[in-house]
Design a protein around this motif. Sequence first.
Motif, PDB file in Angstrom:
ATOM      1  N   GLU A  56      48.728  42.477  48.708  1.00 36.18           N
ATOM      2  CA  GLU A  56      47.448  42.378  49.419  1.00 36.18           C
ATOM      3  C   GLU A  56      47.501  43.099  50.765  1.00 36.18           C
ATOM      4  OE1 GLU A  56      45.036  38.629  47.796  1.00 36.18           O
ATOM      5  OE2 GLU A  56      46.792  38.069  48.968  1.00 36.18           O
ATOM      6  N   THR A 103      43.400  44.132  51.156  1.00 33.65           N
ATOM      7  CA  THR A 103      42.392  43.195  50.670  1.00 33.65           C
ATOM      8  C   THR A 103      42.589  41.831  51.330  1.00 33.65           C
ATOM      9  OG1 THR A 103      43.792  42.657  48.756  1.00 33.65           O
ATOM     10  CG2 THR A 103      42.112  44.354  48.452  1.00 33.65           C
ATOM     11  N   GLU A 133      38.622  40.748  45.581  1.00 33.26           N
ATOM     12  CA  GLU A 133      38.887  42.149  45.954  1.00 33.26           C
ATOM     13  C   GLU A 133      40.226  42.613  45.386  1.00 33.26           C
ATOM     14  OE1 GLU A 133      37.471  43.087  50.362  1.00 33.26           O
ATOM     15  OE2 GLU A 133      38.738  41.313  50.254  1.00 33.26           O
ATOM     16  N   THR A 134      41.236  41.766  45.529  1.00 29.89           N
ATOM     17  CA  THR A 134      42.574  42.105  45.045  1.00 29.89           C
ATOM     18  C   THR A 134      42.552  42.359  43.541  1.00 29.89           C
ATOM     19  OG1 THR A 134      43.581  40.788  46.811  1.00 29.89           O
ATOM     20  CG2 THR A 134      44.963  41.291  44.894  1.00 29.89           C
ATOM     21  N   ARG A 187      40.924  45.697  42.603  1.00 36.52           N
ATOM     22  CA  ARG A 187      41.806  46.825  42.861  1.00 36.52           C
ATOM     23  C   ARG A 187      42.946  46.900  41.844  1.00 36.52           C
ATOM     24  NH1 ARG A 187      41.959  48.655  48.123  1.00 36.52           N
ATOM     25  NH2 ARG A 187      43.319  50.285  47.292  1.00 36.52           N
TER      26      ARG A 187
END
Length: 198
Positions: free
Chosen positions: A84, A89, A94-95, A98
Amino acid sequence: MRAGFPVARKGMVIGLLGGSFDPAHGGHAHITREALKRMGLDRVWWLVSPGNPLKVQGPAPLPDRMARARAVMRDPRVVVSDLEARLGTRFTAETLTRLRAIYPGVRFVWLMGADNLGQFHRWERWEDILRMVPVGVLARPGWGVRARMSKAARIYGGDLVDRGEVLRSKRAPAWCFVNLPMDSSSSTAIRARGEWRR
């Protein structure tokens, strides 16, 4: 693959256990080993977060928490990672977005203790998380009934599966609650006893 990022091949099923790990302890290692066994995961990645948006006080420095996590979790199937921080992030959704883009063809399963399911509805974009990846919930002392009665569990009750290994191939939303022998270790208690510097 980017430098500092774990290696994963297409078709692998990776469990992701995120948290501040402030500090990592035997309970984290215990639920990780149980998840590997009961969910048939190929690997588990510990995502040691730069911070926790739901906690007022910041954690100990990331390098200290990473070192402690690596000392606690010694298993070749487990990667202790600062992904992270590398991704920049802040929130789990969000993590996951991605990681799914960086690792096409890899299946991710989000892992959490039952205590986190109890307050999962407070997480940023928590419903997006449930729609992105299957979720494996691992029993924690004192949280069995409360977790099963949580807002997230009630709303997504129809997506509950009865066996952890089903998550390997089940499309999201899907989640399971895994009962297992309890380990009462707690980061909060370790900090309160002064066994971990901040």
